[in-house]
Design a protein around this motif. Structure first.
Motif, short mmCIF file in Angstrom:
data_model
loop_
_atom_site.label_atom_id
_atom_site.label_comp_id
_atom_site.label_asym_id
_atom_site.label_seq_id
_atom_site.Cartn_x
_atom_site.Cartn_y
_atom_site.Cartn_z
N VAL A 40 -86.69 55.52 40.16
CA VAL A 40 -85.98 54.91 39.19
C VAL A 40 -85.74 56.12 37.95
N PRO A 41 -84.82 56.32 37.41
CA PRO A 41 -84.58 57.34 36.68
C PRO A 41 -84.93 57.16 35.25
N THR A 42 -85.24 58.20 34.48
CA THR A 42 -85.56 58.09 32.89
C THR A 42 -84.41 58.08 31.99
N HIS A 43 -83.31 58.81 32.73
CA HIS A 43 -82.00 58.80 31.80
C HIS A 43 -80.81 58.55 32.68
N ALA A 44 -79.99 57.77 32.03
CA ALA A 44 -78.79 57.55 32.89
C ALA A 44 -77.72 57.48 32.04
N THR A 45 -76.57 58.06 32.36
CA THR A 45 -75.36 58.03 31.56
C THR A 45 -74.26 57.38 32.73
N ILE A 46 -73.89 56.34 32.17
CA ILE A 46 -73.09 55.38 32.85
C ILE A 46 -71.55 55.23 32.18
N ILE A 47 -70.53 55.61 33.00
CA ILE A 47 -69.24 55.87 32.96
C ILE A 47 -68.43 54.76 33.70
N PHE A 48 -67.95 53.93 33.01
CA PHE A 48 -67.28 52.78 33.61
C PHE A 48 -65.49 53.17 33.42
N TYR A 49 -64.49 53.01 34.65
CA TYR A 49 -63.41 53.48 34.71
C TYR A 49 -62.33 52.14 34.65
N ASN A 50 -61.33 52.45 34.07
CA ASN A 50 -60.05 51.49 34.47
C ASN A 50 -60.35 49.94 33.99
N SER A 51 -60.46 48.87 34.87
CA SER A 51 -60.48 47.77 34.51
C SER A 51 -62.11 47.43 34.16
N PHE A 52 -63.01 48.17 34.73
CA PHE A 52 -64.25 47.96 34.14
C PHE A 52 -64.40 48.57 32.81
N ALA A 53 -63.81 49.50 32.38
CA ALA A 53 -63.98 49.83 31.02
C ALA A 53 -63.73 48.91 30.01
N ARG A 54 -62.68 47.92 30.34
CA ARG A 54 -62.16 47.02 29.48
C ARG A 54 -63.08 45.72 29.35
N THR A 55 -63.63 45.48 30.63
CA THR A 55 -64.15 44.19 30.81
C THR A 55 -65.95 44.36 30.99
N TYR A 56 -66.37 45.66 30.95
CA TYR A 56 -67.97 45.66 31.47
C TYR A 56 -68.97 44.70 30.51
N GLU A 57 -68.65 44.87 29.30
CA GLU A 57 -69.63 43.76 28.46
C GLU A 57 -69.31 42.52 28.57
N GLY A 58 -68.32 41.93 28.64
CA GLY A 58 -68.02 40.51 28.70
C GLY A 58 -68.28 40.07 29.86
N HIS A 59 -68.13 40.82 31.04
CA HIS A 59 -68.38 40.29 32.59
C HIS A 59 -69.79 40.49 32.98
N GLY A 60 -70.59 41.09 32.02
CA GLY A 60 -72.04 41.56 32.31
C GLY A 60 -72.25 42.79 33.17
N SER A 61 -71.27 43.50 33.39
CA SER A 61 -71.46 44.57 34.40
C SER A 61 -72.64 45.64 33.63
N ASP A 62 -72.56 45.73 32.18
CA ASP A 62 -73.54 46.54 31.77
C ASP A 62 -74.90 46.25 32.18
N ARG A 63 -75.39 44.92 32.00
CA ARG A 63 -76.53 44.44 32.38
C ARG A 63 -76.74 44.65 33.96
N ALA A 64 -75.74 44.34 34.62
CA ALA A 64 -75.95 44.52 36.11
C ALA A 64 -76.17 45.73 36.48
N ILE A 65 -75.63 46.79 35.83
CA ILE A 65 -75.81 48.25 36.24
C ILE A 65 -77.19 48.78 35.83
N ILE A 66 -77.77 48.26 34.86
CA ILE A 66 -79.06 48.65 34.47
C ILE A 66 -80.18 47.86 35.15
N ALA A 67 -79.82 46.68 35.53
CA ALA A 67 -80.69 45.78 36.58
C ALA A 67 -80.86 46.91 37.75
N GLY A 68 -79.49 47.12 38.42
CA GLY A 68 -79.76 48.10 39.84
C GLY A 68 -80.52 49.11 39.56
#
Length: 226
Positions: A40-68
């Motif tokens: 499990v990392p101590t630091h992460a830079t997460i870059i969302f592209y294209n449709s993810f860039a527009r929807t990652y907050e509203g669709h919960g992708s931000d929490r999903a990536i951190i959970a993973g």
């Protein structure tokens, strides 16, 4: 003021979001990445592209990536509180978005991960294809093509003649069938990386044998991500 909410907040423990592309697939990309990193990392830079860039907050992708990144499975009810769990685990992270990357799949994520405790780092690019299906398409600048749904072997080695055939032979002696193999190299007789998906698991003694080969620098074994 009412707290901002999303569809993600209204779902039960089975479905973790409004779209398997934006949640389940995202979790699985992160789970694959931490297995490549080895922790499990101590630091992460997460870059969302294209449709993810527009929807990652509203669709919960931000929490999903951190959970993973914390190792949670796709149906874990704790995903909703992933930010709180990241704070408890000491995971520092930043989100970035790139809305117009025409050469990339619409649902693409780049993860730049670092574990300061182990002194390790990795960069992984993954695509969420729908239905929870993912493809890892790049690791540390090496093109790749694997789903992490099978047992996966990643071998960093010198580009020596016969190396691919030799490793395939070793795997065959372990009675494992190769499903896919993708080989990348920086140049002729330069560093190479093999991504091999197999139908069944490898024995520890086989993995150790591969690690002892003088022209092999690193062996990463991912049994499965689920």
């Amino acid at each position: 003021m009412a707290e901002k909410s999303s569809i993600f907040d209204m779902i039960g423990p089975v479905m973790i979001g409004p779209s398997s592309s934006h949640t389940a697939g995202v979790v699985r990309i992160a789970r694959a990445a931490i297995r490549i990193l080895g922790s499990v990392p101590t630091h992460a830079t997460i870059i969302f592209y294209n449709s993810f860039a527009r929807t990652y907050e509203g669709h919960g992708s931000d929490r999903a990536i951190i959970a993973g990144l914390l190792g949670m499975p796709t149906d874990d009810v704790r995903i909703r509180e992933a930010f709180d769990h990241a704070k408890e685990a000491g995971l520092q992270y930043t989100f970035q978005s790139v809305g117009n990357a025409s050469t990339m799949h619409p649902n693409t994520i780049k993860l730049q991960l670092r574990d300061e405790r182990a002194g390790t780092a990795v960069e992984v690019i993954g695509q969420s294809r729908g239905g929870g299906v993912i493809r890892i398409v790049e690791v540390d600048g090496f093109p790749a093509d694997f789903s992490a749904s099978l047992h996966t072997l990643i071998i960093d080695a010198d580009d020596v003649p016969g190396s691919i055939a030799f490793i395939a032979s070793v795997i065959a002696h372990d009675e494992c069938n190769i499903a896919t193999m993708f080989v990348s190299r920086k140049g002729k007789n330069d560093a190479a990386r093999q991504f091999i998906e197999i139908d069944s698991g490898l024995r520890d003694i086989t993995l150790e044998y591969l690690r002892q080969l003088r022209w092999v620098h690193r062996v990463t074994y991912i049994p499965t991500i689920d």
